[in-house]
Design a protein around this motif. Structure first.
Motif, mmCIF file in Angstrom:
data_model
loop_
_atom_site.group_PDB
_atom_site.id
_atom_site.type_symbol
_atom_site.label_atom_id
_atom_site.label_comp_id
_atom_site.label_asym_id
_atom_site.label_seq_id
_atom_site.Cartn_x
_atom_site.Cartn_y
_atom_site.Cartn_z
ATOM 1 N N VAL A 68 0.856 -1.161 -0.070
ATOM 2 C CA VAL A 68 -0.029 0.043 0.118
ATOM 3 C C VAL A 68 0.922 1.190 0.094
ATOM 4 C CG1 VAL A 68 -1.818 1.392 1.477
ATOM 5 C CG2 VAL A 68 -2.013 -1.437 1.116
ATOM 6 N N SER A 69 0.445 2.178 -0.930
ATOM 7 C CA SER A 69 1.280 3.295 -0.940
ATOM 8 C C SER A 69 0.940 4.614 -0.098
ATOM 9 C CB SER A 69 1.358 3.806 -2.327
ATOM 10 O OG SER A 69 0.100 4.491 -2.791
ATOM 11 N N TRP A 70 1.689 5.731 -0.044
ATOM 12 C CA TRP A 70 1.245 6.571 0.823
ATOM 13 C C TRP A 70 0.050 7.467 0.187
ATOM 14 C CZ3 TRP A 70 2.336 7.178 5.562
ATOM 15 C CH2 TRP A 70 3.442 6.749 6.071
ATOM 16 N N SER A 71 0.136 7.322 -1.123
ATOM 17 C CA SER A 71 -1.018 8.271 -1.799
ATOM 18 C C SER A 71 -2.297 7.350 -1.540
ATOM 19 C CB SER A 71 -0.740 8.178 -3.510
ATOM 20 O OG SER A 71 -0.747 6.937 -3.853
ATOM 21 N N GLN A 72 -2.402 6.123 -1.419
ATOM 22 C CA GLN A 72 -3.490 5.224 -1.034
ATOM 23 C C GLN A 72 -3.922 5.491 0.203
ATOM 24 O OE1 GLN A 72 -1.622 1.441 -2.611
ATOM 25 N NE2 GLN A 72 -3.727 0.824 -2.877
ATOM 26 N N LEU A 73 -3.033 5.762 1.153
ATOM 27 C CA LEU A 73 -3.482 6.114 2.387
ATOM 28 C C LEU A 73 -4.109 7.484 2.434
ATOM 29 C CD1 LEU A 73 -0.421 4.954 4.614
ATOM 30 C CD2 LEU A 73 -2.458 3.760 4.285
ATOM 31 N N HIS A 74 -3.489 8.646 1.748
ATOM 32 C CA HIS A 74 -3.900 9.742 1.508
ATOM 33 C C HIS A 74 -5.393 9.806 0.933
ATOM 34 C CE1 HIS A 74 -4.379 13.993 0.766
ATOM 35 N NE2 HIS A 74 -4.549 13.996 -0.278
ATOM 36 N N ASN A 75 -5.657 8.910 -0.005
ATOM 37 C CA ASN A 75 -6.805 9.007 -0.736
ATOM 38 C C ASN A 75 -7.828 8.483 0.261
ATOM 39 O OD1 ASN A 75 -5.824 10.121 -3.065
ATOM 40 N ND2 ASN A 75 -5.245 8.127 -4.198
ATOM 41 N N ALA A 76 -7.678 7.151 0.974
ATOM 42 C CA ALA A 76 -8.595 6.626 1.906
ATOM 43 C C ALA A 76 -9.009 7.698 3.066
ATOM 44 C CB ALA A 76 -8.322 5.450 2.527
ATOM 45 N N ASP A 77 -7.928 8.472 3.559
ATOM 46 C CA ASP A 77 -8.382 9.506 4.312
ATOM 47 C C ASP A 77 -9.085 10.521 3.845
ATOM 48 O OD1 ASP A 77 -7.623 10.187 7.205
ATOM 49 O OD2 ASP A 77 -6.218 11.897 6.321
ATOM 50 N N VAL A 78 -8.759 11.205 2.872
ATOM 51 C CA VAL A 78 -9.387 12.221 2.045
ATOM 52 C C VAL A 78 -11.209 11.586 2.129
ATOM 53 C CG1 VAL A 78 -10.024 13.339 0.002
ATOM 54 C CG2 VAL A 78 -7.623 13.607 0.981
ATOM 55 N N GLU A 79 -11.275 9.960 1.583
ATOM 56 C CA GLU A 79 -12.447 9.801 1.255
ATOM 57 C C GLU A 79 -13.482 9.532 2.693
ATOM 58 O OE1 GLU A 79 -15.707 8.111 -1.305
ATOM 59 O OE2 GLU A 79 -13.729 9.335 -1.424
ATOM 60 N N ILE A 80 -12.622 9.063 3.823
ATOM 61 C CA ILE A 80 -13.446 8.960 4.727
ATOM 62 C C ILE A 80 -13.780 10.405 5.477
ATOM 63 C CG2 ILE A 80 -11.613 9.157 6.453
ATOM 64 C CD1 ILE A 80 -13.027 6.843 8.072
ATOM 65 N N PHE A 81 -13.232 11.352 5.310
ATOM 66 C CA PHE A 81 -13.723 12.791 5.693
ATOM 67 C C PHE A 81 -14.680 13.184 4.750
ATOM 68 C CE2 PHE A 81 -10.109 12.601 8.714
ATOM 69 C CZ PHE A 81 -10.506 13.424 9.591
ATOM 70 N N THR A 82 -14.648 12.958 3.497
ATOM 71 C CA THR A 82 -15.698 13.268 2.562
ATOM 72 C C THR A 82 -16.949 12.694 2.862
ATOM 73 O OG1 THR A 82 -14.054 13.781 0.790
ATOM 74 C CG2 THR A 82 -16.259 13.535 0.134
ATOM 75 N N LEU A 83 -16.816 11.472 3.169
ATOM 76 C CA LEU A 83 -18.211 10.814 3.425
ATOM 77 C C LEU A 83 -18.703 11.196 4.906
ATOM 78 C CD1 LEU A 83 -17.177 7.370 2.022
ATOM 79 C CD2 LEU A 83 -18.774 8.716 0.929
ATOM 80 N N ALA A 84 -17.702 11.286 5.741
ATOM 81 C CA ALA A 84 -18.181 11.831 7.071
ATOM 82 C C ALA A 84 -19.003 13.335 6.867
ATOM 83 C CB ALA A 84 -17.192 11.826 8.039
ATOM 84 N N ALA A 85 -18.495 14.270 6.169
ATOM 85 C CA ALA A 85 -18.967 15.501 5.827
ATOM 86 C C ALA A 85 -20.404 15.207 5.124
ATOM 87 C CB ALA A 85 -18.109 16.231 4.890
ATOM 88 N N GLN A 86 -20.532 14.290 4.252
ATOM 89 C CA GLN A 86 -21.729 14.011 3.654
ATOM 90 C C GLN A 86 -22.712 13.557 4.615
ATOM 91 O OE1 GLN A 86 -20.921 11.434 0.367
ATOM 92 N NE2 GLN A 86 -20.046 13.296 -0.561
ATOM 93 N N LYS A 87 -22.393 12.694 5.688
ATOM 94 C CA LYS A 87 -23.328 12.145 6.813
ATOM 95 C C LYS A 87 -23.769 13.132 7.585
ATOM 96 C CE LYS A 87 -22.206 7.284 5.732
ATOM 97 N NZ LYS A 87 -23.811 6.936 5.699
ATOM 98 N N ALA A 88 -22.878 14.252 7.946
ATOM 99 C CA ALA A 88 -22.879 14.884 9.147
ATOM 100 C C ALA A 88 -23.562 16.300 8.632
ATOM 101 C CB ALA A 88 -21.805 15.160 9.949
ATOM 102 N N LYS A 89 -24.497 16.368 7.391
ATOM 103 C CA LYS A 89 -25.027 17.627 7.086
ATOM 104 C C LYS A 89 -25.842 18.179 8.280
ATOM 105 C CE LYS A 89 -24.760 16.686 2.335
ATOM 106 N NZ LYS A 89 -25.539 16.838 1.007
ATOM 107 N N GLY A 90 -26.342 17.537 9.321
ATOM 108 C CA GLY A 90 -27.215 18.029 10.312
ATOM 109 C C GLY A 90 -26.369 18.846 11.330
ATOM 110 N N GLY A 91 -24.882 19.066 11.146
ATOM 111 C CA GLY A 91 -23.956 19.524 11.981
ATOM 112 C C GLY A 91 -23.241 18.836 12.713
ATOM 113 N N ILE A 92 -22.138 19.273 13.503
ATOM 114 C CA ILE A 92 -21.094 18.805 14.020
ATOM 115 C C ILE A 92 -20.872 19.300 15.569
ATOM 116 C CG2 ILE A 92 -19.707 18.082 11.839
ATOM 117 C CD1 ILE A 92 -17.993 20.434 12.694
ATOM 118 N N ARG A 93 -22.083 19.393 16.066
ATOM 119 C CA ARG A 93 -21.903 19.852 17.558
ATOM 120 C C ARG A 93 -22.303 18.580 18.177
ATOM 121 N NH1 ARG A 93 -23.244 25.652 18.260
ATOM 122 N NH2 ARG A 93 -23.513 26.514 16.398
#
Length: 121
Positions: A68-93
Motif C-alpha cells: 500500500v502506498s502513501w497516496s493510497q493512505l491519503h486517498n482513503a483518509d480524504v474519502e473517509i472525511f468526505t463521506l463523514a461530511a456528507q453524513k454530518a449535514k445536520g451539524g457537528i455539535r
C-alpha cells in the motif's frame, strides 16, 4: 534538514512537515488532538483510524502484489472525511450526552467499501 516544525509556504498556507513516517504520525496525532479539542471527533476514534492506516501500510503484500502506498493512505483518509461530511449535514455539535458527532460516523465508515477500496493492494 527537517525540523519537524510547521512551515509557511509561498501562498502563506501553514503546512506540517510529514517527510518521514514518524513526522507523518506526529501530524496525525496533532490532527486527532485538534479534532478532540474542537469536540468534533474523539481522539480515541481518530487514533483507531490512524492505526488502521498504519496497519495497511506495514502489511506485507502477497507475492505479485505491491505494498500500500502513501497516496493510497491519503486517498482513503480524504474519502473517509468526505463521506463523514456528507453524513454530518445536520451539524457537528456534540449531543446532549457530550458525544462527539463524528465518532459513530467514523466507526461505521472505517469498514465502508468506499474507503477500504483505496487500501487494496
Amino acid at each position: 534538514p527537517s525540523t519537524g516544525c510547521f512551515k509557511r509556504n509561498s501562498e502563506g498556507v501553514v503546512a506540517a512537515d510529514h517527510a518521514s513516517d514518524l513526522l507523518w504520525k506526529y501530524c496525525m496525532d496533532r490532527r486527532g488532538l485538534a479534532y478532540d479539542q474542537a469536540q468534533v471527533l474523539s481522539n480515541e476514534v481518530h487514533v483507531e483510524w490512524i492505526d488502521q492506516l498504519i496497519l495497511h501500510k506495514l502489511r506485507v503484500p502477497p507475492p505479485g502484489y505491491a505494498p500500500v502506498s502513501w497516496s493510497q493512505l491519503h486517498n482513503a483518509d480524504v474519502e473517509i472525511f468526505t463521506l463523514a461530511a456528507q453524513k454530518a449535514k445536520g451539524g457537528i455539535r456534540p449531543d446532549l450526552r457530550g458525544e462527539k458527532p463524528l465518532d459513530s460516523i467514523f466507526l461505521n465508515l472505517m469498514e465502508d467499501n468506499r474507503v477500504t477500496f483505496f487500501l487494496m493492494l
